[in-house]
Design a protein around this motif. Structure first.
Motif, PDB file in Angstrom:
ATOM      1  N   PHE A 308       0.854  -1.186   0.000  1.00  0.00           N
ATOM      2  CA  PHE A 308       0.000   0.000   0.000  1.00  0.00           C
ATOM      3  C   PHE A 308       0.888   1.233   0.000  1.00  0.00           C
ATOM      4  CE2 PHE A 308      -2.069   3.431   2.422  1.00  0.00           C
ATOM      5  CZ  PHE A 308      -3.156   3.653   1.581  1.00  0.00           C
ATOM      6  N   CYS A 309       0.390   2.313  -0.551  1.00  0.00           N
ATOM      7  CA  CYS A 309       1.090   3.587  -0.395  1.00  0.00           C
ATOM      8  C   CYS A 309       0.077   4.726  -0.383  1.00  0.00           C
ATOM      9  CB  CYS A 309       2.151   3.798  -1.473  1.00  0.00           C
ATOM     10  SG  CYS A 309       1.626   4.677  -2.935  1.00  0.00           S
ATOM     11  N   PHE A 310       0.382   5.750   0.403  1.00  0.00           N
ATOM     12  CA  PHE A 310      -0.410   6.970   0.373  1.00  0.00           C
ATOM     13  C   PHE A 310       0.038   7.887  -0.753  1.00  0.00           C
ATOM     14  CE2 PHE A 310      -1.302   6.098   4.967  1.00  0.00           C
ATOM     15  CZ  PHE A 310      -2.681   6.169   4.900  1.00  0.00           C
ATOM     16  N   HIS A 311       1.364   8.013  -0.931  1.00  0.00           N
ATOM     17  CA  HIS A 311       1.873   9.106  -1.759  1.00  0.00           C
ATOM     18  C   HIS A 311       2.816   8.635  -2.861  1.00  0.00           C
ATOM     19  CE1 HIS A 311       0.963  11.074   2.219  1.00  0.00           C
ATOM     20  NE2 HIS A 311       0.169  11.698   1.379  1.00  0.00           N
ATOM     21  N   HIS A 312       2.492   9.032  -4.077  1.00  0.00           N
ATOM     22  CA  HIS A 312       3.429   8.921  -5.192  1.00  0.00           C
ATOM     23  C   HIS A 312       4.492  10.002  -5.035  1.00  0.00           C
ATOM     24  CE1 HIS A 312       1.419   6.213  -8.226  1.00  0.00           C
ATOM     25  NE2 HIS A 312       0.453   6.367  -7.340  1.00  0.00           N
ATOM     26  N   ASN A 319      13.252   5.684 -22.213  1.00  0.00           N
ATOM     27  CA  ASN A 319      13.799   4.571 -22.991  1.00  0.00           C
ATOM     28  C   ASN A 319      12.880   3.347 -23.004  1.00  0.00           C
ATOM     29  OD1 ASN A 319      16.084   6.170 -23.409  1.00  0.00           O
ATOM     30  ND2 ASN A 319      17.163   5.297 -21.646  1.00  0.00           N
ATOM     31  N   GLY A 320      11.585   3.573 -23.173  1.00  0.00           N
ATOM     32  CA  GLY A 320      10.652   2.454 -23.275  1.00  0.00           C
ATOM     33  C   GLY A 320      10.171   1.908 -21.939  1.00  0.00           C
ATOM     34  N   TYR A 321      10.389   2.638 -20.860  1.00  0.00           N
ATOM     35  CA  TYR A 321       9.933   2.221 -19.529  1.00  0.00           C
ATOM     36  C   TYR A 321       9.179   3.368 -18.856  1.00  0.00           C
ATOM     37  CZ  TYR A 321      13.558  -1.399 -19.993  1.00  0.00           C
ATOM     38  OH  TYR A 321      14.352  -2.432 -20.425  1.00  0.00           O
ATOM     39  N   ILE A 322       8.319   3.012 -17.920  1.00  0.00           N
ATOM     40  CA  ILE A 322       7.816   3.980 -16.953  1.00  0.00           C
ATOM     41  C   ILE A 322       8.536   3.718 -15.634  1.00  0.00           C
ATOM     42  CG2 ILE A 322       5.848   4.592 -15.473  1.00  0.00           C
ATOM     43  CD1 ILE A 322       4.060   4.476 -17.845  1.00  0.00           C
ATOM     44  N   ILE A 323       9.138   4.766 -15.095  1.00  0.00           N
ATOM     45  CA  ILE A 323       9.788   4.694 -13.792  1.00  0.00           C
ATOM     46  C   ILE A 323       8.783   5.247 -12.778  1.00  0.00           C
ATOM     47  CG2 ILE A 323      11.832   5.280 -12.453  1.00  0.00           C
ATOM     48  CD1 ILE A 323      12.434   3.849 -15.131  1.00  0.00           C
ATOM     49  N   MET A 324       8.438   4.466 -11.775  1.00  0.00           N
ATOM     50  CA  MET A 324       7.456   4.875 -10.778  1.00  0.00           C
ATOM     51  C   MET A 324       8.082   4.818  -9.393  1.00  0.00           C
ATOM     52  SD  MET A 324       3.734   3.185  -9.818  1.00  0.00           S
ATOM     53  CE  MET A 324       4.448   1.783  -8.932  1.00  0.00           C
ATOM     54  N   ASP A 325       8.180   5.966  -8.742  1.00  0.00           N
ATOM     55  CA  ASP A 325       8.764   6.059  -7.405  1.00  0.00           C
ATOM     56  C   ASP A 325       7.676   6.445  -6.402  1.00  0.00           C
ATOM     57  OD1 ASP A 325      11.138   5.562  -8.677  1.00  0.00           O
ATOM     58  OD2 ASP A 325      11.884   7.629  -8.541  1.00  0.00           O
ATOM     59  N   ILE A 326       7.589   5.701  -5.303  1.00  0.00           N
ATOM     60  CA  ILE A 326       6.511   5.890  -4.341  1.00  0.00           C
ATOM     61  C   ILE A 326       7.027   5.712  -2.911  1.00  0.00           C
ATOM     62  CG2 ILE A 326       4.721   5.068  -5.932  1.00  0.00           C
ATOM     63  CD1 ILE A 326       4.805   2.381  -4.397  1.00  0.00           C
ATOM     64  N   SER A 327       6.253   6.210  -1.948  1.00  0.00           N
ATOM     65  CA  SER A 327       6.498   5.886  -0.542  1.00  0.00           C
ATOM     66  C   SER A 327       5.694   4.640  -0.216  1.00  0.00           C
ATOM     67  CB  SER A 327       6.091   7.062   0.360  1.00  0.00           C
ATOM     68  OG  SER A 327       7.009   8.116   0.229  1.00  0.00           O
ATOM     69  N   HIS A 328       6.370   3.557   0.066  1.00  0.00           N
ATOM     70  CA  HIS A 328       5.857   2.188  -0.001  1.00  0.00           C
ATOM     71  C   HIS A 328       5.660   1.619   1.400  1.00  0.00           C
ATOM     72  CE1 HIS A 328       6.438  -2.187  -0.529  1.00  0.00           C
ATOM     73  NE2 HIS A 328       6.226  -2.046  -1.824  1.00  0.00           N
TER      74      HIS A 328
END
Length: 534
Positions: A308-312, A319-328
């Motif tokens: 679960f995360c509250f905040h992205h 380069n053909g990717y989505i980079i997704m960083d979150i507070s996990h």
């Protein structure tokens, strides 16, 4: 032990006297001459009203805070706060008790009602119960007007100079067909705002992307630009935020279910909203992509172990990717950890949220045949420890990489990088044991170097990044955040921190008329700007 209790108690203070008129602060250091505008913050600030004591950190009645900053000449800064004059607050004050349900606090039927009326109220579905307009989570500009947000479709306009509540509440569900909206919209460079909300139709629960156009008619021009179904036929996932990139909306569908049956029977069960949340640890978290141009859901489904995360923090394409960083968060236990009972007993959960990265490959084809046992890692990014591989013809399974050993919540970035490649993230970190106050962190995502700020005896808020005019470097600016005194509840600091060096440029101290409470989220509106992003 006394230090721990003292520290946590700052989160659950209740405002007693408003500081309606701005008070000037005492400045140590020098406010940058280019810094002129207002830091406006919002959060739970009243946990007791009349006969009612709130149960959860998310339940406190909204208190707005404003730090006016002018760096010209010798510099000057003032502070003021106001209670949001919501219907929730005004009715509770008149009745000397809470009259509208909050996230973790159930509002019992009016004791002045007849016995029959109170009995029948238990059988009234929650859909007929007015949703709270206690907008205590965040603030955002829609067009040229500032609004306070929570997780219901009710928003309240606030005067950005006086903090007075303006006019009647606005119900977003009367503009577009949603019964919920997040408190974390995305603001584009032209002022267009995107948010998310749920609806229920003939095909079951639906997630919707809402667009508010730029300009004065932002509310009236609201429209749904994308809709996609919940994987569950009768319920939908609880979510607090979402991501955006140049070409996609990024949605996390957690196995944390807002159970529709329980929600509808809240009055009968006499339980608050949080009792309707069900965590399913045997189900996976799904990462869904929606094309911004077409509004269509991408066929490929990305799955990950349950979390679960509250905040992205941020999402971007490269380069053909989505980079997704979150507070996990590993699970949903953080909700119980943020109950007032847990905070009073020093069991608050602030330490188990980590900044992590997922790498989602775009436009890849599944292997021929049905043998997915030896599928290779699809992530070919230098230095990345993330993994993604085919699990079926439609599902790519993803494993995250932890970017920082310390905890990091309330992540903020240089907002000009929102949806784009970025290098720095800022946030709050709390050590296990709570013997020390929270720290403000800066993480360099390229080198993994960490800078930190802390001040003994003070508990800081979420940091807000402000760029120096005409800056080129991503961290050429300052961080603004408040810090409440853990001993003197009437004292608060405004910290102006050089974002590159993490050295204090100025510290402004204010002593208010009454207790100063903690807050959740804020925004800086620079004088002269037409669009105010985060």
């Amino acid at each position: 032990m006394s230090e721990k209790i003292e520290h946590l108690s700052s989160w659950i203070r209740t405002l007693d006297v408003e500081t309606e008129s701005p008070i000037e602060g005492m400045i140590v250091g020098k406010i940058p001459e280019w810094l002129e505008g207002s830091l406006i913050r919002n959060g739970s600030g009243m946990f007791e009203i009349g006969e009612t004591k709130m149960n959860h950190l998310f339940d406190g009645l909204s208190v707005m805070h404003r730090f006016a900053i002018n760096g010209y000449g010798e510099g000057k800064s003032t502070y003021q706060n106001r209670i949001l004059q919501s219907d929730t607050y005004k009715q509770a004050k008149a009745a000397n008790r809470l009259t509208m349900h909050q996230f973790g606090t159930f509002a019992f039927p009016d004791p002045c009602q007849s016995l029959w009326g109170r009995f029948m109220a238990r059988f009234e579905p929650v859909t007929k119960t007015e949703k709270t307009d206690n907008c205590c989570v965040s603030v955002c500009y829609l067009g040229d007007k500032l609004y306070a947000f929570t997780e219901t479709p009710q928003i309240r306009q606030v005067d950005a100079e006086t903090l007075e509540t303006v006019g009647e509440k606005c119900n977003i569900s009367e503009l577009v067909a949603v019964n919920h909206s997040t408190a974390h919209p995305h603001v584009l460079e032209d002022g267009t705002v995107y948010n998310m909300g749920n609806s229920v139709g003939s095909k079951g629960p639906i997630y919707n992307i809402i667009e508010f156009p730029t300009g004065a008619g932002a509310l009236e021009g609201a429209k749904i630009v994308a809709s996609f179904p919940s994987r569950w036929k009768m319920s939908h996932s609880y979510y607090h935020s979402f991501g955006i990139t140049e070409n996609y909306f990024v949605f996390l569908e957690f196995p944390l279910i807002l159970n529709t049956a329980k929600l509808l029977a809240m009055n009968l069960r006499q339980k608050a909203v949080d009792s309707s949340l069900d965590w399913f640890p045997t189900e996976k978290t799904r990462i869904l992509l929606v094309e911004r141009k077409s509004g269509e859901l991408v066929d490929t489904i990305y799955e990950a172990p349950p979390f679960f995360c509250f905040h992205h923090g941020n999402c971007y394409e490269k380069n053909g990717y989505i980079i997704m960083d979150i507070s996990h968060c590993k699970d949903a236990t953080i909700f119980a950890g943020l109950s007032l009972k847990s905070l009073r007993e020093n069991r608050g959960d602030f330490t188990n949220t980590y900044y992590t990265r997922f790498v989602l490959p775009l436009g890849v084809e599944p292997p021929i045949g049905n043998d997915f046992q030896d599928c290779k890692n699809l992530v070919e990014v230098e230095g990345s420890k993330c993994k993604s591989y085919w699990q079926s013809n439609k599902i790519i399974f993803c494993e995250h990489e932890r970017l920082l050993e310390q905890s990091l919540e309330l992540p903020r970035i240089n907002y000009s990088r929102n949806g784009k490649e970025y290098r720095y993230v800022y946030g709050i970190s709390q050590l296990d044991g709570y013997a020390e106050p929270e720290k403000i962190l800066k993480l360099d995502l390229n080198t993994r170097e960490v800078k930190q700020w802390a001040k003994a005896g003070f508990s800081p808020s979420e940091p807000v990044y402000v760029s120096r005019p005409e800056s080129i470097e991503e961290d050429d600016g300052v961080l603004l955040f408040s810090a409440v005194d853990q001993v003197n509840p009437k004292k608060v600091l405004l910290i102006i921190l050089n974002a590159a060096t993490f050295k204090e440029e100025a510290v402004v101290e204010y002593v208010a008329s009454g207790i100063i409470t903690k807050d959740f989220h804020g925004i800086f509106s620079r004088k002269g700007d037409v669009v105010h992003g985060y």
